[in-house]
Design a protein around this motif. Structure first.
Motif, PDB file in Angstrom:
ATOM      1  N   ALA A   1       6.467   2.856  -8.123  1.00 36.15           N
ATOM      2  CA  ALA A   1       7.527   2.088  -8.770  1.00 36.15           C
ATOM      3  C   ALA A   1       6.946   0.919  -9.554  1.00 36.15           C
ATOM      4  O   ALA A   1       7.416   0.605 -10.662  1.00 36.15           O
ATOM      5  N   ALA A   2       5.937   0.271  -8.987  1.00 33.66           N
ATOM      6  CA  ALA A   2       5.316  -0.865  -9.670  1.00 33.66           C
ATOM      7  C   ALA A   2       4.722  -0.433 -11.009  1.00 33.66           C
ATOM      8  O   ALA A   2       4.904  -1.117 -12.033  1.00 33.66           O
ATOM      9  N   ARG A   3       4.031   0.700 -11.025  1.00 30.31           N
ATOM     10  CA  ARG A   3       3.472   1.204 -12.280  1.00 30.31           C
ATOM     11  C   ARG A   3       4.581   1.504 -13.288  1.00 30.31           C
ATOM     12  O   ARG A   3       4.471   1.188 -14.473  1.00 30.31           O
TER      13      ARG A   3
ATOM     14  N   SER B   1      -0.200  -2.607  -9.777  1.00 28.81           N
ATOM     15  CA  SER B   1      -0.039  -1.524  -8.796  1.00 28.81           C
ATOM     16  C   SER B   1      -1.100  -1.530  -7.716  1.00 28.81           C
ATOM     17  O   SER B   1      -0.986  -0.769  -6.747  1.00 28.81           O
ATOM     18  N   THR B   2      -2.120  -2.357  -7.830  1.00 32.38           N
ATOM     19  CA  THR B   2      -3.082  -2.455  -6.738  1.00 32.38           C
ATOM     20  C   THR B   2      -2.483  -3.364  -5.668  1.00 32.38           C
ATOM     21  O   THR B   2      -1.756  -4.322  -5.986  1.00 32.38           O
TER      22      THR B   2
ATOM     23  N   THR C   1       0.816  -1.221   0.000  1.00 30.86           N
ATOM     24  CA  THR C   1       0.000   0.000   0.000  1.00 30.86           C
ATOM     25  C   THR C   1       0.846   1.265   0.000  1.00 30.86           C
ATOM     26  O   THR C   1       0.302   2.369  -0.090  1.00 30.86           O
ATOM     27  N   ASP C   2       2.166   1.128   0.118  1.00 32.93           N
ATOM     28  CA  ASP C   2       3.049   2.297   0.164  1.00 32.93           C
ATOM     29  C   ASP C   2       3.010   3.040  -1.164  1.00 32.93           C
ATOM     30  O   ASP C   2       3.094   2.430  -2.246  1.00 32.93           O
ATOM     31  N   LEU C   3       2.906   4.361  -1.101  1.00 36.36           N
ATOM     32  CA  LEU C   3       2.793   5.171  -2.307  1.00 36.36           C
ATOM     33  C   LEU C   3       4.012   5.006  -3.207  1.00 36.36           C
ATOM     34  O   LEU C   3       3.893   4.862  -4.425  1.00 36.36           O
ATOM     35  N   GLY C   4       5.202   5.018  -2.624  1.00 40.97           N
ATOM     36  CA  GLY C   4       6.411   4.873  -3.422  1.00 40.97           C
ATOM     37  C   GLY C   4       6.516   3.507  -4.072  1.00 40.97           C
ATOM     38  O   GLY C   4       6.977   3.382  -5.220  1.00 40.97           O
ATOM     39  N   VAL C   5       6.105   2.467  -3.369  1.00 40.67           N
ATOM     40  CA  VAL C   5       6.125   1.120  -3.924  1.00 40.67           C
ATOM     41  C   VAL C   5       5.140   1.005  -5.088  1.00 40.67           C
ATOM     42  O   VAL C   5       5.459   0.456  -6.141  1.00 40.67           O
TER      43      VAL C   5
END
Length: 497
Positions: free
Chosen positions: A453-455, A461-462, A446-450
Motif C-alpha cells: 500500500a505504501a508503494r 516502503s522500506t 514489515t507487513d507485506l500488505g502495508v
C-alpha cells in the motif's frame, strides 16, 4: 475533559453525541445526570456540574436521566487509548474483575496497593473501584430488566449484586424507579429471552444493541473477522459474525451484525452472570469505544492518507475477545497465507478444543486454552519444527503466568517480553499488540500488505523509512494500518455477501 467547563457547556448546548461517554452533565435543579447529547432543553450553565464518570454522578446523589439514558452511552475512548494505571484498571473493571476478585484482586493484577488504585481512580474519575463496579452492575441490571422476562431475583444475582435488597436499593437510587416500575415503563416491549433456534427456543439468549460513536465503516471490521474466521470457533452466517466465547462462569455464543447507528448483538450464555463481561469483550472486539473523529482528523493531515479517510471514515481495528487465543493464532499465521493460517488453527481446534452445542449454526468448539496446549507433544503438531518451538514456548509462558496478555498488560513491556521469545519478530509482536492488547499505536511496517500500500500511495516502503514517515500519525498508527490495508483487493476489506 470534565474540568474544561466552557468546552463542556458548548458540547451540551450543541447536543454533540461525539462527547457521549467523555463526560456527564449533572443538573443541580433536577437532580439528574445526562449525556452531552441529551435531547431535552439544556439547563443554564450555572445549574450544570460536570463529572468524568456515571459512578461519580451516582456517588454525588444524582440519578440517571430517563430520556437520554446516560448509562447506555459508549465508553470513554480514553481507556482504550492509554496504558497507564487508571486505563488498565478501567479495562479490568469492565471485564468484571472487581465483581469476581474484589479490589484486592484488581490490585494484585495491576501490581499496586488497593490504596494507590483507589486514590488514582478517585483523582481522575471521581469514584473508586467499588463505585465504578456498582455503576456497571446497575447498567447490567437495567439491561436484563428491560430486555428479558427473568424474575427479579435471578436478575439481581446475574448482574453481580450480593443480595436482592442491594439490587432494589441500587436500581431505585440510580434510576429513581423500582425494578418493577423500570420493566413496566419499557415501551414498546423489548425482545425477551430465548429467541427461536433451529430446534425451538434458545435458552439464555439475549438481544441487545451496542452503541458506538459515528462514523463507523464496518467493511474492514467485519470483513477481517469473517475472512480470518477459524471453522468451528467462528463463522459468517445470515449477515452476522458469530463465534464462541470462553467466559468466567461458562461458555457463550455471540452473533454480531452491523446496523444503522448500532451493532445488533445476540448473546447465548450458559450463565447470565457472564453478561457484563461478554458485552465488554464484544465492544472490545469491534473497537466500539474508539473516537473516530479524533483519529481521522489526525490521519487526514497526511496527504497520502486523506483520500482513504474521506472515502470510508471511521475504520476500526478488529480486535479479539481472547488475547491468548489471538497470540496462538498469530504464531500459526507466521509467513503463511490467511487460508493456511485458518487451516492450522482449525486442526488445533478440532483436536484440542472443548466441544460446545450451537442450536443456531455451525459452531462446534471453544478455542483450546493455553493450559491445555501447554501439555501437547510437539510431534503432534503439524507445523515446522521452529514453529512448534515458538508455539509451545508461548503457551507454556501463558499457562504458568510468566507472560500476561490481558487488560492489565503494560503495552511496551509486554511487547518487549514477546520479542524475547524464540521465533517472535517485530511483525508477530506488533500484530499481537494491535489486536490482542489493543494498543492503538501498534504499527506493522514489515507487513507485506502495508508495504504494498505504501508503494501504491507513493510513501516510503522500506520499514525504517515508513516508520519515520508515520511518526506524525501517532498515537493512531494501528488505524493507519487499517486504511493502508484498504487499498488492497482482499476479502478482509469487504463484508461477505
Amino acid at each position: 475533559m470534565h474540568t474544561d467547563t466552557e468546552r463542556c457547556v458548548r458540547a451540551v448546548r450543541s447536543k454533540d453525541a461525539r462527547f457521549d461517554g467523555w463526560f456527564f452533565t449533572a443538573v443541580l435543579t433536577t437532580g439528574v445526570y445526562c449525556r452531552p447529547s441529551c435531547p431535552v432543553v439544556p439547563p443554564k450553565p450555572r445549574n450544570m456540574v460536570f463529572y468524568p464518570s456515571a459512578a461519580a454522578c451516582q456517588e454525588a446523589g444524582f440519578r440517571a436521566c430517563k430520556r437520554c439514558r446516560p448509562d447506555t452511552s459508549p465508553g470513554s475512548p480514553e481507556w482504550n487509548r492509554r496504558a497507564d494505571l487508571v486505563a488498565r484498571a478501567m479495562r479490568l473493571i469492565a471485564d468484571g474483575v472487581v465483581d469476581r476478585e474484589g479490589v484486592p484482586g484488581l490490585a494484585a493484577r495491576l501490581g499496586y496497593s488497593a490504596r494507590q488504585i483507589e486514590r488514582q481512580l478517585r483523582a481522575e474519575l471521581g469514584a473508586g473501584p467499588l463505585a465504578l463496579a456498582r455503576a456497571q452492575r446497575a447498567r447490567t441490571a437495567r439491561l436484563l430488566i428491560e430486555t428479558t422476562d427473568l424474575p427479579m431475583a435471578r436478575i439481581a444475582f446475574a448482574a453481580g449484586f450480593s443480595s436482592i435488597r442491594t439490587f432494589n436499593d441500587t436500581v431505585r437510587q440510580v434510576y429513581a424507579l423500582t425494578p418493577s416500575e423500570l420493566r413496566t415503563r419499557t415501551s414498546p416491549p423489548a425482545p425477551r429471552t430465548s429467541p427461536a433456534g433451529r430446534n425451538g427456543p434458545v435458552p439464555g439468549a439475549l438481544t441487545l444493541r451496542l452503541p458506538f460513536r459515528a462514523p463507523l465503516t464496518p467493511d474492514n471490521l467485519f470483513g477481517h473477522l469473517a475472512a480470518t474466521a477459524v471453522p468451528g470457533v467462528e463463522e459468517w452466517r445470515d449477515g452476522a459474525y458469530r463465534r464462541t466465547l470462553r467466559l468466567p462462569h461458562a461458555h457463550g455464543i455471540v452473533a454480531l451484525a452491523p446496523r444503522p447507528g448500532h451493532i445488533a448483538c445476540r448473546l447465548t450464555l450458559g450463565d447470565l452472570r457472564d453478561l457484563p463481561v461478554a458485552i465488554s469483550r464484544c465492544r472490545r472486539l469491534l473497537d466500539l469505544d474508539a473516537d473516530p473523529v479524533a483519529i481521522d482528523d489526525r490521519l487526514r493531515t497526511d496527504p497520502a492518507l486523506a483520500p482513504l479517510v474521506d472515502k470510508a471514515p471511521g475504520r476500526r481495528v478488529p480486535r479479539t475477545v481472547d488475547a491468548a487465543e489471538f497470540a496462538v493464532r498469530a504464531v500459526l499465521g507466521q509467513q503463511v497465507s490467511t487460508a493456511a493460517a485458518r487451516t492450522h488453527a482449525a486442526r488445533l481446534v478440532t483436536a484440542h478444543g472443548e466441544p460446545v452445542d450451537d442450536p443456531e449454526g455451525g459452531l462446534t468448539h471453544l478455542f483450546p486454552s493455553p493450559e491445555h496446549l501447554a501439555g501437547l507433544d510437539p510431534d503432534a503438531l503439524a507445523l515446522p519444527r521452529t514453529r512448534r518451538t515458538t508455539l509451545l514456548t508461548l503457551v507454556r509462558r501463558l499457562a504458568d503466568g510468566t507472560l500476561h496478555l490481558g487488560e492489565e498488560s503494560d503495552w511496551p513491556e509486554t511487547r518487549t517480553r514477546l520479542l524475547a521469545l524464540p521465533g517472535f519478530g517485530p511483525w508477530t509482536a506488533d500484530v499481537i499488540a494491535m489486536r490482542a492488547l489493543g494498543d492503538p499505536d501498534a504499527f506493522l511496517p514489515t507487513d507485506l500488505g502495508v508495504r504494498r500500500a505504501a508503494r501504491h500511495l507513493g510513501l516510503p516502503s522500506t520499514p525504517a523509512a515508513l516508520t519515520a514517515h508515520a511518526e506524525p500519525w501517532r498515537p493512531w498508527r494501528a488505524y493507519a494500518v487499517q486504511y493502508l490495508w484498504s487499498t488492497d483487493d482482499h476479502p478482509i476489506n469487504s463484508i461477505p455477501a
